[in-house]
Design a protein around this motif. Structure first.
Motif, PDB file in Angstrom:
ATOM      1  N   THR A 170      38.312  38.869  48.833  1.00 28.09           N
ATOM      2  CA  THR A 170      39.023  38.257  49.962  1.00 28.09           C
ATOM      3  C   THR A 170      39.631  39.375  50.826  1.00 28.09           C
ATOM      4  O   THR A 170      39.526  40.546  50.483  1.00 28.09           O
ATOM      5  CB  THR A 170      40.193  37.374  49.463  1.00 28.09           C
ATOM      6  OG1 THR A 170      41.020  38.173  48.619  1.00 28.09           O
ATOM      7  CG2 THR A 170      39.715  36.155  48.703  1.00 28.09           C
ATOM      8  N   ASP A 206      34.588  31.760  56.770  1.00 25.41           N
ATOM      9  CA  ASP A 206      35.301  32.703  57.623  1.00 25.41           C
ATOM     10  C   ASP A 206      34.388  33.894  57.955  1.00 25.41           C
ATOM     11  O   ASP A 206      33.713  34.440  57.074  1.00 25.41           O
ATOM     12  CB  ASP A 206      36.556  33.169  56.862  1.00 25.41           C
ATOM     13  CG  ASP A 206      37.323  34.212  57.632  1.00 25.41           C
ATOM     14  OD1 ASP A 206      38.001  33.837  58.594  1.00 25.41           O
ATOM     15  OD2 ASP A 206      37.222  35.405  57.267  1.00 25.41           O
ATOM     16  N   LYS A 214      35.429  29.044  51.685  1.00 19.96           N
ATOM     17  CA  LYS A 214      35.802  29.289  53.075  1.00 19.96           C
ATOM     18  C   LYS A 214      36.454  30.663  53.268  1.00 19.96           C
ATOM     19  O   LYS A 214      36.139  31.394  54.203  1.00 19.96           O
ATOM     20  CB  LYS A 214      36.744  28.187  53.582  1.00 19.96           C
ATOM     21  CG  LYS A 214      36.953  28.285  55.095  1.00 19.96           C
ATOM     22  CD  LYS A 214      37.725  27.120  55.621  1.00 19.96           C
ATOM     23  CE  LYS A 214      37.812  27.117  57.133  1.00 19.96           C
ATOM     24  NZ  LYS A 214      37.867  28.386  57.810  1.00 19.96           N
ATOM     25  N   ASN A 215      37.333  31.043  52.323  1.00 16.78           N
ATOM     26  CA  ASN A 215      38.093  32.285  52.525  1.00 16.78           C
ATOM     27  C   ASN A 215      37.857  33.359  51.465  1.00 16.78           C
ATOM     28  O   ASN A 215      38.727  34.210  51.228  1.00 16.78           O
ATOM     29  CB  ASN A 215      39.580  31.966  52.627  1.00 16.78           C
ATOM     30  CG  ASN A 215      39.872  31.158  53.873  1.00 16.78           C
ATOM     31  OD1 ASN A 215      39.490  31.548  54.974  1.00 16.78           O
ATOM     32  ND2 ASN A 215      40.498  30.010  53.702  1.00 16.78           N
TER      33      ASN A 215
END
Lengths: 99, 451
Positions: free
Chosen positions: B282, B192, B224-225
């Motif tokens: 995050t 991301d 990914k995040n």
């Protein structure tokens, strides 16, 4: 008492060649709130001789840090500049007497 | 998904811990990323197109990284090569890399990302109203742009991605934003954008986001995040505080980071301590800009300078230093006007009182009488010859000027011989602007080499 005796650390840095950023690190919420109350745009304007509207103050409540961003009194490294890395501007706040 | 970026140090040239680097390499990173520059050391480097760090220390630190790359067969990326990231310093860095490849007997592919800008193109963009000022930017004109000694555009993820895509072993980038160096490969691999940019800012100075900034090396692992920041050196830790506090570092706004192609918003970011000692991050947000903009940096020659240093230890003169220097200045100005035919507006003499207020100038609030004062006299004029002449006119006055008419002439202390020095060209920053481009690569160039 001087501000440096109240807080953990005051750090002054260039934020690029045209801005100066001063971070006041507090140990706890109480000091953090005192700083927000005492270190106002009026006070910064008086100490750094910069118009109020050019001053930005960011209280970062999760970290107990107060960030102050001002235009550099002189552009970094120009013939009038005295402090290339903007290293010593925080000392003005460190030595400020507060009641 | 697990992409690992190893950052050996905040800047190549300031040394790093080799043991920590070895430990980091054992984690099998996908890329080694290092920053090579900044504007923080002043306008002279961009002005001249030269590196701040010594060639020998740069070469020795780069050598260790080249050896590490060869062992792992992963890309090695440097940004803002040679401090200012001009084409000239990128070529300088290429020369060092070629020398090392020969010494180490390595066969490598190198890609250069060149970031220097033509003054003609930048002036055209200015005339077409394609340049916009950033916060507190100085006023610019065509003349100012044409008079620049160097202009660079700051590359971002889009340009560095193009460079990585050439499949080179070593990628040498000119001026680039610090965060984009770390963010590029993860974004290419599908991380991301907000996570990658956020990690880029947190990791830009290596171990500055840990409890021990001197340890240098850090490893960032991407999912990914979210991303993990892991301490690599034995003598350092990361905590949610040390990691999140780095957002504040040398950044004018602690919640926002403006980058090529958009801006990062970390107001809702979450920093969590993990059992293995890492911190998991995050929650940041990337806001894409529909108008793609590149930041420009430029320098021009403000004039020439010479300096003199004289030490005043005599109490009478220490207490009257302002009056004394004003008298010296007035006398010098009269002589300069009569003998050098130079008008006052064409040169400047500054007296800086080391030991009294040389650092803060008119902002100094403390008034303590020092034992001695070092008077640093800075002369700025349009020609070096004029500075030298003025300094030589100053010299006898700095040596002997008396505050009193009837006493013997005093003599003050010069710590060095010669007592005055020519500094050469005085460079100054003059651009704090962004240029709009249609395609991110419009104002950048790639060059490929095989050795």
């Amino acid at each position: 008492m001087r501000l440096k005796e109240l807080v953990k650390k005051i750090r002054s840095k260039n934020a690029g060649p045209f801005l100066l950023t001063i971070d006041i690190f507090c140990s706890n919420r109480k000091t953090f709130e005192t700083i927000i109350q005492k270190i106002t745009k009026i006070e910064i304007s008086r100490l750094y001789k910069i118009p109020k509207k050019q001053i930005e103050i960011f209280p970062i409540k999760d970290l107990f840090i107060v960030k102050i961003t001002i235009p550099r009194p002189n552009i970094q490294g120009s013939s009038k500049d005295r402090d290339l890395h903007g290293a010593s501007f925080g000392i003005i706040l460190e030595e400020l007497k507060i009641k | 998904m697990n992409i690992k970026v190893l950052v050996p140090t905040g800047a190549l040239g300031i040394t790093y811990c080799k043991k920590a680097l070895d430990r980091g390499l054992k984690e099998k990173p996908d890329i080694i990323v290092v920053d090579g520059g900044s504007t923080d050391s002043g306008p002279a480097y961009l002005g001249k197109g030269k590196s701040k760090y010594s060639r020998s220390s740069t070469k020795s630190e780069w050598k260790t990284l080249m050896v590490a790359r060869e062992k792992l067969k992963i890309p090695l990326l440097i940004g803002s090569a040679g401090t200012c990231g001009t084409d000239k310093t990128v070529d300088w860095f290429l020369e060092i890399t070629k020398e090392l490849a020969k010494e180490l007997n390595q066969n490598i592919k190198i890609t250069l990302l060149k970031c220097s800008q033509s003054k003609k193109n930048i002036n055209k963009a200015f005339l077409n109203k394609n340049l916009s000022p950033l916060n507190n930017a100085p006023k610019i004109s065509s003349k100012k742009i044409i008079n620049c000694t160097n202009i660079v555009g700051l590359a971002g993820v889009e340009q560095i991605t193009e460079a990585i895509n050439t499949k080179a072993d070593i990628i040498i980038c000119g001026r680039s934003t610090d965060a984009s160096l770390i963010a590029s490969l993860p974004i290419m691999k599908g991380v991301d954008e907000a996570i990658a940019w956020h990690a880029g800012k947190i990791g830009e100075c290596g171990a500055f986001c840990t409890t021990n900034p001197r340890s240098g090396v850090i490893l960032i692992s991407f999912q990914k995040n979210g991303f993990f920041i892991k301490p690599v050196s034995n003598n350092t830790k990361v905590t949610p505080y040390t990691v999140s506090a780095h957002m504040v570092y040398e950044n004018s706004n602690p919640f926002t980071l403006i980058e090529p192609g958009g801006h990062l918003d970390v107001k809702n970011a979450i920093y969590e301590k993990q059992k293995d000692g890492s911190v998991y991050v995050t929650g940041a947000n990337w806001v894409k800009d529909n108008n793609y903009k590149i930041k420009l940096e430029g320098t021009y020659v403000e004039g020439y300078q010479s300096i003199s240093i004289v030490l005043i230890r005599d109490e009478t003169y220490v207490t009257s230093i302002k009056k004394w220097s004003k008298q010296v200045e007035n006398k010098v100005k009269k002589i300069v006007e009569s003998s050098l035919s130079l008008k006052k507006k064409n040169y400047k003499i500054q007296f800086r009182f080391v030991g009294k207020n040389a650092t803060l100038g008119s902002l100094e609030r403390k008034t303590v009488e020092p034992n001695e004062i070092g008077v640093l006299v800075v002369v700025t004029a349009k020609k070096q010859y004029e500075c030298e002449e003025i300094s030589k006119i100053l010299n006898p006055l700095l040596l002997h000027h008396s505050l009193f008419k009837k006493t013997e002439l005093p003599t003050f202390s010069f710590p060095l011989s010669p007592p005055s020095f020519n500094i050469g060209k005085k460079y100054a920053f003059c651009l704090n602007h962004v240029i709009s481009v249609k395609n991110p690569m419009d104002i950048f160039k790639l060059e490929k080499y095989s050795i």
